[in-house]
Write a protein that holds these residues in place. Structure first.
Motif, PDB file in Angstrom:
ATOM      1  N   ALA A   1       3.648   5.125  -6.745  1.00 47.16           N
ATOM      2  CA  ALA A   1       3.620   5.069  -8.195  1.00 47.16           C
ATOM      3  C   ALA A   1       2.755   6.218  -8.666  1.00 47.16           C
ATOM      4  O   ALA A   1       2.518   6.583 -10.268  1.00 47.16           O
ATOM      5  N   GLU A   2       2.008   6.946  -7.871  1.00 52.98           N
ATOM      6  CA  GLU A   2       0.830   8.241  -8.442  1.00 52.98           C
ATOM      7  C   GLU A   2       1.862   9.491  -9.021  1.00 52.98           C
ATOM      8  O   GLU A   2       2.861   9.719  -8.047  1.00 52.98           O
TER       9      GLU A   2
ATOM     10  N   THR B   1       0.569  -1.437   0.043  1.00 53.58           N
ATOM     11  CA  THR B   1      -0.141  -0.028  -0.267  1.00 53.58           C
ATOM     12  C   THR B   1       1.128   1.285   0.111  1.00 53.58           C
ATOM     13  O   THR B   1       0.692   2.444  -0.703  1.00 53.58           O
TER      14      THR B   1
ATOM     15  N   GLU C   1       0.606  -3.508 -12.519  1.00 55.70           N
ATOM     16  CA  GLU C   1       2.040  -2.917 -12.951  1.00 55.70           C
ATOM     17  C   GLU C   1       2.385  -4.039 -11.674  1.00 55.70           C
ATOM     18  O   GLU C   1       2.176  -4.071 -10.475  1.00 55.70           O
TER      19      GLU C   1
ATOM     20  N   ALA D   1       4.073   1.557  -0.942  1.00 58.08           N
ATOM     21  CA  ALA D   1       4.774   1.997  -2.911  1.00 58.08           C
ATOM     22  C   ALA D   1       3.347   2.195  -3.368  1.00 58.08           C
ATOM     23  O   ALA D   1       4.491   3.253  -4.026  1.00 58.08           O
ATOM     24  N   SER D   2       2.384   2.005  -3.306  1.00 58.59           N
ATOM     25  CA  SER D   2       0.936   2.283  -4.290  1.00 58.59           C
ATOM     26  C   SER D   2       1.209   3.629  -4.394  1.00 58.59           C
ATOM     27  O   SER D   2       0.946   4.649  -5.155  1.00 58.59           O
TER      28      SER D   2
ATOM     29  N   LYS E   1      -6.008  -1.041  -8.443  1.00 55.73           N
ATOM     30  CA  LYS E   1      -4.727  -0.480  -8.771  1.00 55.73           C
ATOM     31  C   LYS E   1      -4.428  -0.899 -10.569  1.00 55.73           C
ATOM     32  O   LYS E   1      -4.675  -1.842 -11.055  1.00 55.73           O
TER      33      LYS E   1
ATOM     34  N   PHE F   1      -8.465  -4.701  -3.720  1.00 54.19           N
ATOM     35  CA  PHE F   1      -7.159  -3.722  -3.493  1.00 54.19           C
ATOM     36  C   PHE F   1      -6.147  -3.787  -5.225  1.00 54.19           C
ATOM     37  O   PHE F   1      -6.132  -2.374  -5.416  1.00 54.19           O
TER      38      PHE F   1
ATOM     39  N   HIS G   1      -6.244   5.378 -15.768  1.00 50.15           N
ATOM     40  CA  HIS G   1      -6.225   4.638 -14.908  1.00 50.15           C
ATOM     41  C   HIS G   1      -8.411   4.643 -15.421  1.00 50.15           C
ATOM     42  O   HIS G   1      -8.794   4.815 -14.975  1.00 50.15           O
TER      43      HIS G   1
ATOM     44  N   TYR H   1       1.841  -5.814  -8.570  1.00 52.04           N
ATOM     45  CA  TYR H   1       0.881  -5.904  -7.957  1.00 52.04           C
ATOM     46  C   TYR H   1       0.607  -7.201  -9.359  1.00 52.04           C
ATOM     47  O   TYR H   1      -0.800  -8.398  -9.329  1.00 52.04           O
TER      48      TYR H   1
END
Lengths: 271, 408
Positions: free
Chosen positions: A22-23, A16, B361, A18-19, B358, B354, B284, B364
């Motif tokens: 990423a944005e 979570t 990539e 890390a995500s 996302k 979840f 996205h 994930y």
């Protein structure tokens, strides 16, 4: 088994974090507005100043199709009087018609008109602005997110007004390296939602709009005011919503309390 | 189950009517006197909550339709007309929009409750299967409803989902064109989705009636999972469960109200406030939160057709659940190992949700595959084996015994 569950949760949590990284757009500056929180209301003076910034600056390129002049006098809005609305509507030119001879004609705006758009259609808007049509601003603060994350947005809202504020104040002199990447006619702005290069040149300069109430008019002040104004255009019934919500929730809570005790009384001898 | 009717018409007119249409007796037997296990906990209140949500969605929807225009050039603005110009239009629209999410919150709790307490096992297989069909129709209805405001995510969501049908061998393209009513998602698509979005809730209401009918033939399951053995184990539905459900419904409405009044756009996607534009793809594309686990399963499989098959299988496998679970004990309370696996399964479903939110990539992708694999592994391997290998805890002698033992 428990161990496995914990491992799984740990795994989920670890990425979570890390995500968020990423944005690609920089999260908006977390400034606060008077209309946030369950009891927050719009600051009428701020909305009136924001309107002036829209009128004098934004409206040269950006439409605001969904808002009518009469809305400016609505309850929960900038609080202009009906006379003021009539007067300010008349400063706009609206295309009307066809008349009895079948011709279109121009006339001064009426309170019942919606804000006229600066360009006749999207193609014209794009052609006049280097190929990128300026978006309509009626809903812009609901159509953009300031930051991401399921819990982040639960506690701090989605940050649309903050996005607009950050974009307006976020133009930076790019480093030499970025300068080389910058496409022709674009401007570097790390807050821009799609890539860091935006077609709109920095729209505000210190002292550009003079406010009738003598409020400060640095870029930062004008950006705050116009972001607040656009928060209102996107959600004009916000004050009514929060007020009604408060009464509904009080009623439901009392009702739930009564239901609970009645339920308890009825169930007392059930077993 | 319910025994002979206790209804006695008290007037001559009542008697005359009863002999011609015993609807009052039917209502009394099923809504008031229906014998219900006395030990149902609050997890059992979600059935009633779901019924209320269906009614809320139908009522708000009927009024919204009075102001909405299903035409690609006008749809987006007509929704904003509702938000801005219609009296309390913002309330109706936010209730309907968040109502869909709350409907799914309730249905997921209702389904997980059924899974934990073994409510799908004999003799409730048909009751469970009707429930799965209700869930499928709910998903279709919500999907089509999301297309109606004709925002960016409406359009691109519709495009992605309808494109799935193009994976069908040989006839895929034909089927997709047929669904669209043209060669892309356009006005005919919006019109038919609107028509079906109005129709399906009433179909849903009819199937909900079957669901309740099936429930009233076999009676409620209960937290112990053992059968009702006599009148000492039950209470009449009214006033006991009308009050308990009623209380839970009001509490649920408070949570619903918090979203409607204080975070109406929290569960939505900001991009959907941008009008649909077939020439600009959003960064996205992702469906509403309640589809995300299935979206993750779809994307976990590298092949398009197999991905679509995996996604539909992940829902249809629920139809086989009564036969996949080989344990004779219904309630998870008396199945120590199952209980652990149940909670792992819940976490896996949330994890899939979840992953679904996302972009596909980096890590994930791998996690999506692991979790998707585990999802099926739970149904196909764990549940059948567990029933054979696990030693359940001793069951109480009766519901009434269990209630009394807990009171001490």
């Amino acid at each position: 088994m428990k161990k496995f569950t914990m491992l799984l949760i740990a795994g989920l949590v670890s990425f979570t974090g890390a995500s968020f990284a990423a944005e690609n757009a920089t999260p908006a500056k977390p400034i606060s507005f008077s209309f946030e929180g369950p009891f927050g209301t719009f600051d009428k003076a701020q909305l009136q100043r924001g309107y002036k910034v829209y009128k004098e600056v934004c409206s040269n390129c950006h439409s605001m199709r969904l808002v009518a002049f009469r809305n400016l006098a609505d309850h929960g809005g900038p609080g202009f009087t009906e006379e003021q609305v009539k007067a300010l509507a008349a400063t706009f030119t609206v295309k009307d018609g066809p008349d009895a001879e079948g011709n279109m004609f121009d006339r001064p705006g009426l309170a019942s008109d919606r804000f006229p758009s600066p360009f006749p259609n999207e193609q014209a808007a794009a052609a006049a602005n280097g190929g990128a049509a300026p978006p309509d601003l009626s809903l812009i603060t609901k159509a953009r997110e300031g930051w991401h994350g399921t819990f982040n947005q639960l506690w701090s809202n989605i940050g649309g007004p903050q996005y607009v504020y950050s974009l307006l104040t976020g133009y930076e002199e790019p480093s030499e390296e970025i300068k080389k990447e910058t496409p022709e006619g674009k401007h570097y702005n790390p807050y821009f939602v799609s890539g860091h290069f935006i077609s709109m040149p920095p729209p505000l300069a210190d002292g550009q709009v003079t406010f009738d109430d003598g409020a400060p008019n640095k870029v930062d002040d004008m950006a705050r005011d116009v972001s607040a104004f656009l928060a209102w255009t996107a959600e004009p019934k916000m004050e009514e919503r929060k007020q009604l919500g408060f009464m509904v929730l009080i009623f439901l809570s009392v009702f739930a309390g009564l239901m609970y005790f009645v339920k308890k009384k009825i169930w007392r001898d059930a077993h | 189950m319910s025994g002979p009717s206790k209804y006695q018409p008290s007037s001559a007119v009542g008697k005359w009517f009863h002999e011609r249409l015993p609807i009052v007796a039917f209502a009394k037997d099923h809504a008031l006197d229906f014998p219900t296990p006395k030990n149902l906990n609050y997890w059992w209140t979600f059935g009633g909550i779901l019924a209320v949500m269906l009614v809320v969605q139908i009522l708000t929807g009927i009024v919204l339709v009075m102001h909405y225009t299903p035409q690609t050039d006008l749809a987006f603005n007509s929704v904003e007309h509702i938000m801005r110009d219609v009296n309390y239009g913002w309330l109706l629209r936010y209730m309907h929009m968040n109502g869909a999410s709350m409907f799914f919150v309730a249905v997921y709790i209702h389904m997980f409750r059924g899974m934990y307490f073994g409510s799908y096992k004999a003799p409730r297989e048909v009751l469970w299967m009707i429930g799965v069909i209700i869930y499928l129709i709910m998903m279709a209805t919500a999907f089509m409803g999301y297309v109606l405001p004709w925002g960016q995510m409406s359009f691109w969501g519709a495009k992605v989902i309808t494109n799935l049908f193009s994976a069908i061998p040989f006839v895929g393209d034909f089927v997709t064109t047929w669904l669209w009513g043209g060669y892309s998602v356009d006005n005919p698509t919006l019109n038919r989705f609107f028509s079906l979005h109005y129709l399906l809730p009433f179909v849903l209401a009819a199937i909900v009636f079957l669901h309740i009918w099936a429930l009233h033939v076999v009676g409620n399951n209960n937290p112990t999972g053992i059968n009702v053995k006599g009148p000492q184990d039950t209470l009449p539905f009214h006033p006991y469960y009308t009050m308990k459900d009623g209380f839970a419904i009001v509490v649920f409405l408070i949570v619903y109200g918090l979203f409607v009044f204080y975070g109406p756009n929290y569960m939505g996607d900001a991009v959907n406030y941008v009008p649909a534009n077939p020439l600009v793809t959003p960064a996205h594309i992702k469906p509403e939160w309640y589809y995300l686990p299935f979206y993750a399963i779809l994307r976990a499989v590298p092949d398009k057709l197999l991905g679509v098959i995996a996604m539909f299988s992940s829902i249809l496998i629920l139809l086989a659940l009564p036969w996949l679970d080989t344990s004779r004990v219904r309630s998870g309370t008396y199945r120590p190992i199952f209980k652990g696996f149940f909670w792992v399964f819940v976490v896996v479903c949330i994890g899939l949700g979840f992953i679904g939110s996302k972009p596909p990539e980096g890590s994930y992708v791998l996690w999506g595959r692991i979790l998707a694999f585990y999802y099926f592994f739970h149904f196909i391997v764990i549940l059948p084996l567990l029933g054979l290998l696990e030693t359940p805890k001793p069951l109480p002698a009766s519901i009434s015994d269990d209630v009394l033992a807990k009171q001490k």
